[in-house]
Scaffold this active site. Structure first.
Site, short mmCIF file in Angstrom:
data_model
loop_
_atom_site.label_atom_id
_atom_site.label_comp_id
_atom_site.label_asym_id
_atom_site.label_seq_id
_atom_site.Cartn_x
_atom_site.Cartn_y
_atom_site.Cartn_z
N CYS A 6 1.06 -1.19 -0.04
CA CYS A 6 0.10 0.13 0.07
C CYS A 6 0.92 1.23 0.04
CB CYS A 6 -0.79 -0.15 1.13
SG CYS A 6 -1.47 -1.57 1.52
N SER A 290 2.12 2.75 -17.08
CA SER A 290 3.62 2.86 -16.62
C SER A 290 4.45 2.84 -17.65
CB SER A 290 3.86 1.80 -15.66
OG SER A 290 2.79 1.70 -14.72
N CYS A 392 6.20 -12.78 -4.71
CA CYS A 392 7.08 -11.73 -4.03
C CYS A 392 6.53 -11.87 -2.52
CB CYS A 392 6.73 -10.28 -4.36
SG CYS A 392 7.14 -9.15 -3.58
N CYS A 452 16.46 -5.32 -5.24
CA CYS A 452 15.55 -6.76 -5.32
C CYS A 452 15.24 -7.32 -6.39
CB CYS A 452 14.50 -6.79 -4.14
SG CYS A 452 13.65 -8.15 -3.99
#
Ligand code: SF4
Length: 479
Positions: A6, A290, A392, A452
């Site tokens: 979030c 995006s 993830c 990551c």
């Protein structure tokens, strides 16, 4: 289980200014990080929580600002994995006199729940944030100090977190996990002398606040009437920022770790143009939103035409939302239907589509189908993020491994090219190419060892775990 992935916010005005109008505007700026619910907490009151978008409550803003008056507040925008979008799951949560907002995932929540005496939640309603907050409150009672409490809690938790906390005595805290998986930034609104902590800098710019710096991994920021204090609750000195934030999740205007997301996305497009030059493409089209900067830079680098051939229907029920973070299949379909092609741009042409990622492949297949139905002669696709083959456990809600198309198509180790050619067949494209981790880290400008990539490489050493991948049914508690 309900994971929270979030946007968080914390504000404290040293002038005693009512920060709620700023909180509302900042939460609106963080809306891309979660669209299912939002909430605000001020000292001494139950948190205000609403379902849906912040802007959906615009007609109530004046009454909220009158009822919720405080110089200290935290806020949250949320999207869930598959927990219901109920007010119960909305944040901030309150445990005793501590309100908590969380961005991240606590991967060992079952283990942690035994430390708080077990819980009666079903897997569907269990909240990792609630369990972590309960455990933190226990440590706070024992230690009497937030830094010491977090020092203990960080070793008990596996996963990622950016927390903002608010106590009933009016102190605001913010903490970032020891690896810095998720972004957290610290700024100042001069006019009202308000210090702001937010998931992204776009929440600062939305209210005219300036950036001070990123909160460092393992750092706790305390804000109260005595001023601002920073302390490390961990001396671990490593950083594994989520690479996916740069390609998909973060707002393009945000600056994370000194890198502007828009600029990073353009650099990604430029490097992809050098690596995968589709020179016979007639036009480069981004999948909104995006991938737009990467598509622009790709086209510029190769001297190709750039067009907006696919538009989002922003007035449809879910038109402006983002597809893979939608937990329910029917909602994803609804969002894909909200893509409107411009036939005049597409018909008879070799279209090169740039997309930010392929997760399940549902959206990509739908895009290819839309382009073909609009008369595309050939459809090629270049993806700015490497193949996502692993779930993830650090704060982004990918589906179970079985649902990831790159995993389905390449269960055994294979090169990105092998995976791409199999995925292209499934989604119906003529050609697919994926970015790789090294080119992506070069484009972002952060060394790969400080990023990551677990969802791509399957190397979970930054989290210190070897996960046992569960099916979606197991994760949902249906087995
Ligand atoms: S596993 Fe992927 S999505 Fe999750 S934090 Fe790492 S890079 Fe980001």
């Amino acid at each position: 289980m309900v994971h929270e992935n979030c946007g968080v916010l914390g504000m404290f005005s040293l002038n005693g200014h009512n920060v709620i109008p700023l909180v509302i505007d900042s939460l609106r700026a963080l809306q891309h990080r979660g669209q299912e619910s939002w909430g605000i907490a001020i000292p001494g009151k139950p948190p205000l929580k609403r379902l849906g978008l912040v802007s959906a409550a615009a007609s109530d803003f004046q009454s909220i600002i009158k009822k919720f008056v405080s110089h200290a507040a935290i806020g949250h925008v949320r999207y869930s994995t598959f927990g219901k979008s109920t007010l119960e799951n909305a944040q901030p949560l309150k445990v005793k006199d501590l309100c908590v907002a969380h961005n991240g995932t606590i991967a060992n929540v079952e283990e942690l729940s035994t430390m708080v005496g077990g819980c009666t939640f079903t897997p569907q309603t269990m909240s990792d944030t609630l369990i972590a907050a309960q455990r933190l409150v226990m440590h706070l009672a024992d230690e009497g100090d937030m830094t010491k409490a977090l020092y203990i809690l960080k070793d008990e938790m596996v996963g990622s977190f950016c927390f903002t906390f608010l106590t009933d005595d009016g102190s605001v805290y913010a903490a970032r996990d020891t690896k810095g998986f998720r972004p957290l930034i610290f700024g100042h609104h001069e006019k009202t002398n308000t210090y702001i902590i937010a998931s992204e800098s776009c929440a600062l710019s939305a209210v005219g606040a300036g950036i001070k710096r990123d909160v460092t991994p393992g750092e706790l920021v305390k804000m109260n009437r005595n001023g601002i204090e920073m302390q490390q609750f961990s001396t671990e000195n490593s950083h594994t920022h989520c690479a996916f934030e740069y390609t998909y999740f973060a707002h393009p205007s945000s600056i994370m770790e000194g890198v502007n997301v828009y600029e990073a996305r353009k650099k990604i497009g430029l490097l992809l143009a050098k690596k995968f030059p589709v020179e016979d493409a007639d036009v480069v089209i981004p999948v909104p939103d995006s991938a737009r900067p990467a598509a622009l830079a790709y086209a510029q680098e190769l001297g190709l035409a750039y067009e907006e051939g696919l538009l989002k229907d922003r007035y449809r029920k879910k038109g402006s939302m983002r597809s893979f973070i939608e937990p329910h299949h029917e909602d994803r379909v609804e969002i894909n239907r909200g893509i409107i092609p411009i036939r005049e741009v597409i018909e008879g042409k070799h279209i090169l589509v740039i997309d930010d990622s392929i997760v399940r492949g549902t959206s990509s297949a739908s895009i290819v189908q839309i382009l073909r139905a609009s008369g595309a002669r050939k459809v090629s696709m270049i993806v700015t993020y490497p193949p996502i083959r692993y779930p993830c456990y650090a704060g982004i809600d990918f589906p179970s491994q079985q649902e990831l198309i790159a995993y389905q198509q390449a269960r055994e180790e294979g090169s990105n090219m092998d995976i791409a050619s199999k995925v292209s067949k499934v989604i119906g494209a003529d050609y697919v190419a994926y970015n790789d981790t090294l080119s992506l880290s070069n484009a972002i400008g952060i060394p790969s060892e400080d990023l990551c990539f677990s969802c791509s490489t399957g190397d979970y050493s930054p989290l210190g775990i070897k996960p046992i991948f569960k099916s979606r049914a197991q994760t949902k508690g249906e087995d």
